[in-house]
Design a protein around this motif. Structure first.
Motif, PDB file in Angstrom:
ATOM      1  N   MET A   1       0.896  -1.328   0.033  1.00 51.59           N
ATOM      2  CA  MET A   1       0.033   0.050   0.089  1.00 51.59           C
ATOM      3  C   MET A   1       0.746   1.115  -0.116  1.00 51.59           C
ATOM      4  O   MET A   1       0.925   2.079  -0.862  1.00 51.59           O
ATOM      5  CB  MET A   1      -0.823   0.022   1.150  1.00 51.59           C
ATOM      6  N   LEU A   2       1.872   1.227   1.115  1.00 51.50           N
ATOM      7  CA  LEU A   2       2.686   2.498   1.087  1.00 51.50           C
ATOM      8  C   LEU A   2       3.644   2.591  -0.253  1.00 51.50           C
ATOM      9  O   LEU A   2       3.471   3.652  -0.662  1.00 51.50           O
ATOM     10  CB  LEU A   2       3.414   2.438   2.377  1.00 51.50           C
ATOM     11  N   ARG A   3       3.935   1.379  -0.649  1.00 50.98           N
ATOM     12  CA  ARG A   3       4.783   1.493  -1.782  1.00 50.98           C
ATOM     13  C   ARG A   3       4.050   2.063  -2.872  1.00 50.98           C
ATOM     14  O   ARG A   3       4.391   2.970  -3.717  1.00 50.98           O
ATOM     15  CB  ARG A   3       5.273   0.130  -2.071  1.00 50.98           C
ATOM     16  N   THR A   4       2.813   1.672  -3.210  1.00 47.36           N
ATOM     17  CA  THR A   4       1.868   2.043  -4.418  1.00 47.36           C
ATOM     18  C   THR A   4       1.721   3.811  -3.991  1.00 47.36           C
ATOM     19  O   THR A   4       1.721   4.486  -5.174  1.00 47.36           O
ATOM     20  CB  THR A   4       0.435   1.368  -4.186  1.00 47.36           C
ATOM     21  N   ALA A   5       1.413   4.061  -2.887  1.00 48.36           N
ATOM     22  CA  ALA A   5       1.245   5.649  -2.501  1.00 48.36           C
ATOM     23  C   ALA A   5       2.353   6.495  -3.217  1.00 48.36           C
ATOM     24  O   ALA A   5       2.193   7.388  -3.545  1.00 48.36           O
ATOM     25  CB  ALA A   5       0.797   5.919  -1.282  1.00 48.36           C
ATOM     26  N   ILE A   6       3.568   5.834  -2.489  1.00 48.54           N
ATOM     27  CA  ILE A   6       4.972   6.626  -2.966  1.00 48.54           C
ATOM     28  C   ILE A   6       5.125   6.672  -4.329  1.00 48.54           C
ATOM     29  O   ILE A   6       5.327   7.794  -5.095  1.00 48.54           O
ATOM     30  CB  ILE A   6       6.010   6.049  -2.196  1.00 48.54           C
ATOM     31  N   LEU A   7       5.068   5.511  -4.950  1.00 52.18           N
ATOM     32  CA  LEU A   7       4.974   5.522  -6.370  1.00 52.18           C
ATOM     33  C   LEU A   7       3.955   6.637  -7.384  1.00 52.18           C
ATOM     34  O   LEU A   7       4.362   7.182  -8.302  1.00 52.18           O
ATOM     35  CB  LEU A   7       5.144   4.204  -6.935  1.00 52.18           C
TER      36      LEU A   7
ATOM     37  N   LYS B   1      14.440  -6.950  -9.697  1.00 56.16           N
ATOM     38  CA  LYS B   1      12.736  -7.135  -9.229  1.00 56.16           C
ATOM     39  C   LYS B   1      11.870  -6.404  -9.967  1.00 56.16           C
ATOM     40  O   LYS B   1      10.942  -6.796 -10.367  1.00 56.16           O
ATOM     41  CB  LYS B   1      12.715  -6.977  -7.591  1.00 56.16           C
ATOM     42  N   GLY B   2      12.194  -4.924 -10.329  1.00 52.74           N
ATOM     43  CA  GLY B   2      11.020  -3.981 -10.709  1.00 52.74           C
ATOM     44  C   GLY B   2      10.940  -3.051  -9.835  1.00 52.74           C
ATOM     45  O   GLY B   2      10.661  -3.294  -8.631  1.00 52.74           O
ATOM     46  N   ALA B   3      10.872  -1.926 -10.319  1.00 54.83           N
ATOM     47  CA  ALA B   3      10.435  -0.642  -9.422  1.00 54.83           C
ATOM     48  C   ALA B   3       9.232   0.131  -9.799  1.00 54.83           C
ATOM     49  O   ALA B   3       9.221   1.104  -8.928  1.00 54.83           O
ATOM     50  CB  ALA B   3      11.786   0.130  -9.520  1.00 54.83           C
ATOM     51  N   TYR B   4       8.353  -0.187 -10.624  1.00 55.27           N
ATOM     52  CA  TYR B   4       7.383   0.454 -10.794  1.00 55.27           C
ATOM     53  C   TYR B   4       6.004  -0.095 -10.203  1.00 55.27           C
ATOM     54  O   TYR B   4       5.964  -1.258  -9.350  1.00 55.27           O
ATOM     55  CB  TYR B   4       6.938   0.575 -12.144  1.00 55.27           C
ATOM     56  N   ALA B   5       4.872   0.710 -10.079  1.00 53.88           N
ATOM     57  CA  ALA B   5       3.488   0.128  -9.502  1.00 53.88           C
ATOM     58  C   ALA B   5       2.821  -0.625 -10.597  1.00 53.88           C
ATOM     59  O   ALA B   5       2.486   0.086 -11.447  1.00 53.88           O
ATOM     60  CB  ALA B   5       2.589   1.252  -8.883  1.00 53.88           C
ATOM     61  N   GLU B   6       2.611  -1.794 -10.506  1.00 51.81           N
ATOM     62  CA  GLU B   6       2.174  -2.577 -11.794  1.00 51.81           C
ATOM     63  C   GLU B   6       0.796  -3.262 -11.213  1.00 51.81           C
ATOM     64  O   GLU B   6       0.527  -3.792 -10.167  1.00 51.81           O
ATOM     65  CB  GLU B   6       3.068  -3.651 -12.170  1.00 51.81           C
ATOM     66  N   PRO B   7      -0.356  -3.247 -12.276  1.00 53.91           N
ATOM     67  CA  PRO B   7      -1.310  -4.128 -11.813  1.00 53.91           C
ATOM     68  C   PRO B   7      -1.334  -5.434 -11.684  1.00 53.91           C
ATOM     69  O   PRO B   7      -0.327  -6.141 -12.348  1.00 53.91           O
ATOM     70  CB  PRO B   7      -2.530  -3.705 -12.951  1.00 53.91           C
ATOM     71  N   GLU B   8      -2.036  -6.050 -10.827  1.00 48.65           N
ATOM     72  CA  GLU B   8      -1.932  -7.483 -10.679  1.00 48.65           C
ATOM     73  C   GLU B   8      -2.069  -8.524 -11.910  1.00 48.65           C
ATOM     74  O   GLU B   8      -1.588  -9.583 -11.964  1.00 48.65           O
ATOM     75  CB  GLU B   8      -2.895  -8.105  -9.367  1.00 48.65           C
TER      76      GLU B   8
ATOM     77  N   LEU C   1      14.479   9.316  -6.677  1.00 41.99           N
ATOM     78  CA  LEU C   1      14.370   9.189  -5.413  1.00 41.99           C
ATOM     79  C   LEU C   1      13.033   8.770  -4.907  1.00 41.99           C
ATOM     80  O   LEU C   1      13.193   7.714  -3.947  1.00 41.99           O
ATOM     81  CB  LEU C   1      14.462  10.762  -4.774  1.00 41.99           C
ATOM     82  N   MET C   2      11.910   8.741  -5.492  1.00 36.53           N
ATOM     83  CA  MET C   2      10.889   8.334  -5.180  1.00 36.53           C
ATOM     84  C   MET C   2      10.753   6.952  -4.936  1.00 36.53           C
ATOM     85  O   MET C   2      10.379   6.074  -4.420  1.00 36.53           O
ATOM     86  CB  MET C   2       9.674   8.997  -5.717  1.00 36.53           C
ATOM     87  N   ARG C   3      11.329   6.244  -6.309  1.00 39.47           N
ATOM     88  CA  ARG C   3      11.504   4.794  -6.412  1.00 39.47           C
ATOM     89  C   ARG C   3      12.181   4.224  -5.433  1.00 39.47           C
ATOM     90  O   ARG C   3      12.131   3.225  -4.675  1.00 39.47           O
ATOM     91  CB  ARG C   3      12.156   4.479  -7.807  1.00 39.47           C
TER      92      ARG C   3
ATOM     93  N   PRO D   1      10.524   1.716   2.888  1.00 38.54           N
ATOM     94  CA  PRO D   1       9.549   2.411   3.530  1.00 38.54           C
ATOM     95  C   PRO D   1       9.896   2.944   5.110  1.00 38.54           C
ATOM     96  O   PRO D   1       9.379   4.046   5.407  1.00 38.54           O
ATOM     97  CB  PRO D   1       8.464   1.377   3.782  1.00 38.54           C
ATOM     98  N   ALA D   2      11.088   2.288   5.422  1.00 39.33           N
ATOM     99  CA  ALA D   2      11.482   2.633   6.773  1.00 39.33           C
ATOM    100  C   ALA D   2      11.920   4.114   6.564  1.00 39.33           C
ATOM    101  O   ALA D   2      11.758   4.914   7.680  1.00 39.33           O
ATOM    102  CB  ALA D   2      12.706   1.774   7.359  1.00 39.33           C
TER     103      ALA D   2
END
Ligand code: FDA
Length: 305
Positions: free
Chosen positions: A1-7, A185-192, A284-286, A292-293
């Protein structure tokens, strides 16, 4: 969730203005980015190479919106390659290019031609280019550009992202002789529908993809800081009798620096992804999304500044 919000915030102009003006962001940027100028990129490359590491340089910037911007980025890469050659660093330095920075969103053919100019400049000084991979909507276009460029510049590197369901198949297609493939691994927000959501599923996919690349005939570039995956990479190298000139580890500047040097001391080729330039916000955002820490710390400093 947090990752998606930051991206998501990475693509929101108001958040961008807030963060780029904050002094706390500057200090975090210094951890991950060489500096604003080509001279900074050359100086930090020199330091890393003196420590036994190789580098791949990224001129920060993406999602270029006009032809002039795409041409300017292309020129900047050619200038960077000249500066690296002048400093006697190309090779072992190479460059990483985001096709969106050289016009992919405007016209994929324009981006391919701009990337070709960068490949030409790289070849002229004896080094090469890797095409970064962006979000899944660009994967096919980027692989098309890759195959076009490889006709004349066969050492052009690809990036594949283990979080995408398609990637094991892509690895099979690209695990041929002479093919340089960076696996991350991949750094973007991707749909399931296209990507694995769960971290364990991404890690399992990474191992399956790594097996394909290490068993194949290409040149795998194992891009991860994950201690378990690095250990599996070392184990697979022994299993497949791969000598250090047939694969490499890659890590980001500012992340697990001790481990970078430990791997180099153990005789592995280790390449550091080194960004430079003023357009650091999405990068920087990625990086924040991966850590998240740092976000709570960062948010507290933003509020109190
Ligand atoms: P993971 O995120 O699980 O991290 C493992 C450990 O590494 C963490 O526990 C932490 O200790 C440390 N770590 C990871 N990220 C950190 C950070 N930002 N700050 C501090 N510590 C951190 N992606 C993409 O989509 N397209 C691309 O072209 C590339 N290119 C690329 C090149 C190279 C050389 C690397 C290393 C990575 C990329 N990536 C990328 C980014 C990649 O997809 C991924 O987001 C990051 O590497 C983080 O994933 P890890 O495999 O390190 O695992």
């Amino acid at each position: 969730m947090l990752r998606t919000a930051i991206l998501a915030a990475a693509r929101t102009p108001t958040v961008e203005r807030l963060i780029t003006n904050a002094s706390v962001a500057r200090s975090l940027v210094a951890r991950y980015v060489a500096g604003d100028e080509v001279a900074d990129a050359v100086r930090v490359s020199q330091e890393l190479i003196a420590d036994g590491l190789a580098v791949t340089l990224d001129q920060l910037g993406e999602d270029t919106e006009d032809e002039a911007g795409a041409a300017a980025t292309t020129e900047a890469y050619c200038g960077l390659l000249d500066a690296l050659a002048h400093a006697g660093l190309a090779p072992p330095a190479e460059v990483s290019v985001k096709l969106s920075a050289v016009g992919q969103r405007l016209d994929p053919k324009l981006a391919t031609e701009n990337a070709r100019k960068i490949c030409q400049a790289a070849a002229a000084v004896g080094t090469t280019v890797t095409l970064d991979m962006e979000d899944h909507t660009t994967t096919d276009l980027t692989l098309d550009t890759l195959s076009t460029l490889r006709v004349d510049y066969p050492s052009t590197g690809a990036v594949l992202q283990a979080y995408l369901r398609r990637t094991e198949t892509d690895c099979r297609e690209l695990a041929h002789a002479g093919s340089r493939v960076r696996l991350c691994k991949g750094a973007y927000a991707e749909p399931e529908s296209v990507g694995f959501e769960n971290a364990l599923d991404v890690d399992r996919s990474y191992v399956r993809c790594l097996n394909v690349l290490m068993a194949g005939e290409g040149y795998p570039m194992i891009a991860t800081h994950d201690p378990r995956l690095v250990a599996i990479g070392e184990e697979r190298a022994r299993w497949y009798d791969r000598t250090p000139d047939t694969f490499e580890f890659q890590m980001l500047y500012g992340v697990r620096s001790d481990e970078q040097r430990r791997l180099a001391r153990d005789g592995y080729t280790v390449r550091i992804y080194l960004p430079y330039g003023r357009d650091w916000y999405p990068y920087l955002m990625r990086r924040l999304a991966e850590r998240p820490a740092y976000v709570a710390l960062f948010a507290r400093s933003l509020v109190s500044s």
